[in-house]
Design a protein around this motif. Sequence first.
Motif, PDB file in Angstrom:
ATOM      1  N   PHE A 194     -15.404  13.470  -1.388  1.00 19.36           N
ATOM      2  CA  PHE A 194     -15.077  12.090  -1.741  1.00 19.36           C
ATOM      3  C   PHE A 194     -13.959  11.546  -0.855  1.00 19.36           C
ATOM      4  CE2 PHE A 194     -16.312  14.528  -5.517  1.00 19.36           C
ATOM      5  CZ  PHE A 194     -17.431  13.821  -5.935  1.00 19.36           C
ATOM      6  N   GLY A 195     -13.564  10.300  -1.130  1.00 19.85           N
ATOM      7  CA  GLY A 195     -12.325   9.787  -0.584  1.00 19.85           C
ATOM      8  C   GLY A 195     -11.178  10.436  -1.328  1.00 19.85           C
ATOM      9  N   VAL A 196     -10.202  10.974  -0.592  1.00 20.03           N
ATOM     10  CA  VAL A 196      -9.106  11.737  -1.203  1.00 20.03           C
ATOM     11  C   VAL A 196      -7.774  11.066  -0.882  1.00 20.03           C
ATOM     12  CG1 VAL A 196      -7.921  13.958  -1.277  1.00 20.03           C
ATOM     13  CG2 VAL A 196     -10.414  13.881  -1.029  1.00 20.03           C
ATOM     14  N   PRO A 197      -6.969  10.777  -1.907  1.00 20.63           N
ATOM     15  CA  PRO A 197      -5.668  10.164  -1.651  1.00 20.63           C
ATOM     16  C   PRO A 197      -4.610  11.208  -1.309  1.00 20.63           C
ATOM     17  CG  PRO A 197      -5.976  10.394  -4.004  1.00 20.63           C
ATOM     18  CD  PRO A 197      -7.245  10.903  -3.349  1.00 20.63           C
ATOM     19  N   GLU A 198      -3.762  10.878  -0.361  1.00 19.87           N
ATOM     20  CA  GLU A 198      -2.535  11.628  -0.144  1.00 19.87           C
ATOM     21  C   GLU A 198      -1.453  10.926  -0.947  1.00 19.87           C
ATOM     22  OE1 GLU A 198       0.678  12.770   3.371  1.00 19.87           O
ATOM     23  OE2 GLU A 198      -1.235  11.836   3.906  1.00 19.87           O
ATOM     24  N   LEU A 199      -0.798  11.656  -1.836  1.00 19.37           N
ATOM     25  CA  LEU A 199       0.161  11.062  -2.756  1.00 19.37           C
ATOM     26  C   LEU A 199       1.577  11.524  -2.433  1.00 19.37           C
ATOM     27  CD1 LEU A 199      -1.807  11.568  -6.100  1.00 19.37           C
ATOM     28  CD2 LEU A 199      -1.699   9.487  -4.700  1.00 19.37           C
ATOM     29  N   ASP A 200       2.516  10.604  -2.590  1.00 25.79           N
ATOM     30  CA  ASP A 200       3.943  10.904  -2.494  1.00 25.79           C
ATOM     31  C   ASP A 200       4.564  10.438  -3.797  1.00 25.79           C
ATOM     32  OD1 ASP A 200       6.559  11.357  -1.869  1.00 25.79           O
ATOM     33  OD2 ASP A 200       6.728   9.733  -0.398  1.00 25.79           O
ATOM     34  N   GLY A 201       4.625  11.354  -4.764  1.00 21.62           N
ATOM     35  CA  GLY A 201       5.047  10.946  -6.104  1.00 21.62           C
ATOM     36  C   GLY A 201       4.012  10.004  -6.699  1.00 21.62           C
ATOM     37  N   LYS A 202       4.428   8.812  -7.050  1.00 21.56           N
ATOM     38  CA  LYS A 202       3.521   7.815  -7.625  1.00 21.56           C
ATOM     39  C   LYS A 202       2.914   6.883  -6.582  1.00 21.56           C
ATOM     40  CE  LYS A 202       4.147   9.080 -11.905  1.00 21.56           C
ATOM     41  NZ  LYS A 202       3.046   9.694 -12.677  1.00 21.56           N
ATOM     42  N   ARG A 203       3.204   7.140  -5.339  1.00 20.01           N
ATOM     43  CA  ARG A 203       2.747   6.252  -4.270  1.00 20.01           C
ATOM     44  C   ARG A 203       1.567   6.855  -3.517  1.00 20.01           C
ATOM     45  NH1 ARG A 203       4.182   5.757   1.183  1.00 20.01           N
ATOM     46  NH2 ARG A 203       3.861   3.662   2.030  1.00 20.01           N
ATOM     47  N   VAL A 204       0.562   6.028  -3.234  1.00 16.87           N
ATOM     48  CA  VAL A 204      -0.546   6.457  -2.378  1.00 16.87           C
ATOM     49  C   VAL A 204      -0.135   6.238  -0.926  1.00 16.87           C
ATOM     50  CG1 VAL A 204      -2.995   6.216  -1.849  1.00 16.87           C
ATOM     51  CG2 VAL A 204      -2.178   5.700  -4.150  1.00 16.87           C
ATOM     52  N   VAL A 205      -0.135   7.314  -0.154  1.00 17.24           N
ATOM     53  CA  VAL A 205       0.262   7.238   1.254  1.00 17.24           C
ATOM     54  C   VAL A 205      -0.917   6.811   2.121  1.00 17.24           C
ATOM     55  CG1 VAL A 205       1.158   8.552   3.229  1.00 17.24           C
ATOM     56  CG2 VAL A 205       2.022   8.991   0.912  1.00 17.24           C
ATOM     57  N   ARG A 206      -2.070   7.396   1.848  1.00 24.03           N
ATOM     58  CA  ARG A 206      -3.287   7.093   2.607  1.00 24.03           C
ATOM     59  C   ARG A 206      -4.472   7.734   1.906  1.00 24.03           C
ATOM     60  NH1 ARG A 206      -4.352   4.428   6.953  1.00 24.03           N
ATOM     61  NH2 ARG A 206      -6.206   4.866   8.215  1.00 24.03           N
ATOM     62  N   ILE A 207      -5.650   7.221   2.191  1.00 28.26           N
ATOM     63  CA  ILE A 207      -6.884   7.805   1.663  1.00 28.26           C
ATOM     64  C   ILE A 207      -7.721   8.291   2.839  1.00 28.26           C
ATOM     65  CG2 ILE A 207      -9.026   7.356   0.395  1.00 28.26           C
ATOM     66  CD1 ILE A 207      -7.441   5.182  -1.148  1.00 28.26           C
ATOM     67  N   GLU A 208      -8.166   9.541   2.761  1.00 29.26           N
ATOM     68  CA  GLU A 208      -9.041  10.113   3.780  1.00 29.26           C
ATOM     69  C   GLU A 208     -10.446  10.260   3.208  1.00 29.26           C
ATOM     70  OE1 GLU A 208      -7.076  13.217   6.554  1.00 29.26           O
ATOM     71  OE2 GLU A 208      -6.248  13.595   4.562  1.00 29.26           O
ATOM     72  N   GLU A 209     -11.430   9.900   3.998  1.00 24.70           N
ATOM     73  CA  GLU A 209     -12.820   9.973   3.544  1.00 24.70           C
ATOM     74  C   GLU A 209     -13.406  11.337   3.867  1.00 24.70           C
ATOM     75  OE1 GLU A 209     -16.103   8.662   1.524  1.00 24.70           O
ATOM     76  OE2 GLU A 209     -14.172   7.635   1.741  1.00 24.70           O
ATOM     77  N   LYS A 210     -13.818  12.071   2.809  1.00 26.48           N
ATOM     78  CA  LYS A 210     -14.456  13.386   2.946  1.00 26.48           C
ATOM     79  C   LYS A 210     -13.690  14.313   3.897  1.00 26.48           C
ATOM     80  CE  LYS A 210     -19.127  11.719   1.899  1.00 26.48           C
ATOM     81  NZ  LYS A 210     -18.789  10.312   1.643  1.00 26.48           N
ATOM     82  N   PRO A 211     -12.418  14.566   3.630  1.00 25.73           N
ATOM     83  CA  PRO A 211     -11.629  15.420   4.532  1.00 25.73           C
ATOM     84  C   PRO A 211     -11.995  16.898   4.401  1.00 25.73           C
ATOM     85  CG  PRO A 211     -10.348  14.874   2.602  1.00 25.73           C
ATOM     86  CD  PRO A 211     -11.636  14.096   2.480  1.00 25.73           C
ATOM     87  N   LYS A 212     -11.927  17.616   5.520  1.00 27.82           N
ATOM     88  CA  LYS A 212     -12.174  19.059   5.474  1.00 27.82           C
ATOM     89  C   LYS A 212     -11.056  19.779   4.733  1.00 27.82           C
ATOM     90  CE  LYS A 212     -14.923  19.316   9.720  1.00 27.82           C
ATOM     91  NZ  LYS A 212     -15.012  19.912  11.094  1.00 27.82           N
ATOM     92  N   HIS A 213      -9.851  19.245   4.833  1.00 26.15           N
ATOM     93  CA  HIS A 213      -8.691  19.863   4.191  1.00 26.15           C
ATOM     94  C   HIS A 213      -8.012  18.799   3.313  1.00 26.15           C
ATOM     95  CE1 HIS A 213      -9.285  23.285   6.844  1.00 26.15           C
ATOM     96  NE2 HIS A 213      -9.307  22.451   7.876  1.00 26.15           N
ATOM     97  N   PRO A 214      -8.494  18.621   2.079  1.00 32.04           N
ATOM     98  CA  PRO A 214      -7.971  17.567   1.205  1.00 32.04           C
ATOM     99  C   PRO A 214      -6.474  17.737   0.938  1.00 32.04           C
ATOM    100  CG  PRO A 214     -10.013  18.506   0.327  1.00 32.04           C
ATOM    101  CD  PRO A 214      -9.582  19.383   1.448  1.00 32.04           C
TER     102      PRO A 214
END
Length: 254
Positions: free
Chosen positions: A143-163
């Motif tokens: 899926f699309g996977v969010p990178e989170l910094d606490g309560k903040r979304v840093v970026r979303i990666e689509e179908k990442p090999k290393h979520p």
Amino acid sequence: MKGVVLAGGSGSRLRPLTAVTNKHLLPVFNQPMIYYPIQTLVNAGITDIMIVTGGNSAGDFLKLLGNGKAFGLKHLNYTYQEGEGGIAAALSLVEHFAGGDPICVVLGDNIIQGNILAAANAYREQNSGARILLKKVPDPQRFGVPELDGKRVVRIEEKPKHPKSEFAVIGIYMYDGRVFDIIRTLRPSGRGELEITDVNNAYIERDEMTWDELSGWWSDAGTFESLLYASNLVAETGANNEDIIYAAEAGTHL
């Protein structure tokens, strides 16, 4: 807030079933798949709804749904997507319908156990930017996977090999009227489509994205395995249960 159900696409992962019908008309336990996202919107207090569909079975949606009487609606809106161009391209077709109002977008194959009323109300108070719903899954790389910094979304990666998290971005999104300006700036991805992940990342770059974590189950019903999984879950617990509220466990930082 107005509601949008995106129910186009070829449904290639569900062939040969989709050789003769749109996948969103297939049954999930005892109801057509399209019933579930519409009920998701209705349970969130959204009654002005547009269905975006396409392909050779588009007329069957009107036969099935009519003006939405089965959902207590007085009227349903429909529009047609020619060919395929991605989720963001389908969303662009509802700009006139939205008329500058905020919208809640549900992908037509997304089925949830409870309801999104708390998240919708939180977005109504937010009143600008975007809000997404996240769910912890065992296989986020699909899926699309969010990178989170606490309560903040840093970026979303689509179908990442290393979520970078255990979360998936599920197919329920809330946007203000500027979403259509963002879509106009997009370029097709390597798949030749306008990606909804790029829309979400544009809001993140503006620091205008918030999120809620889902409780209860969720399935996207877009493959034979997930269609069976969703049907079994609905049979066991029902879906769109109004007494199961998705609590806001979100990072509001506008």
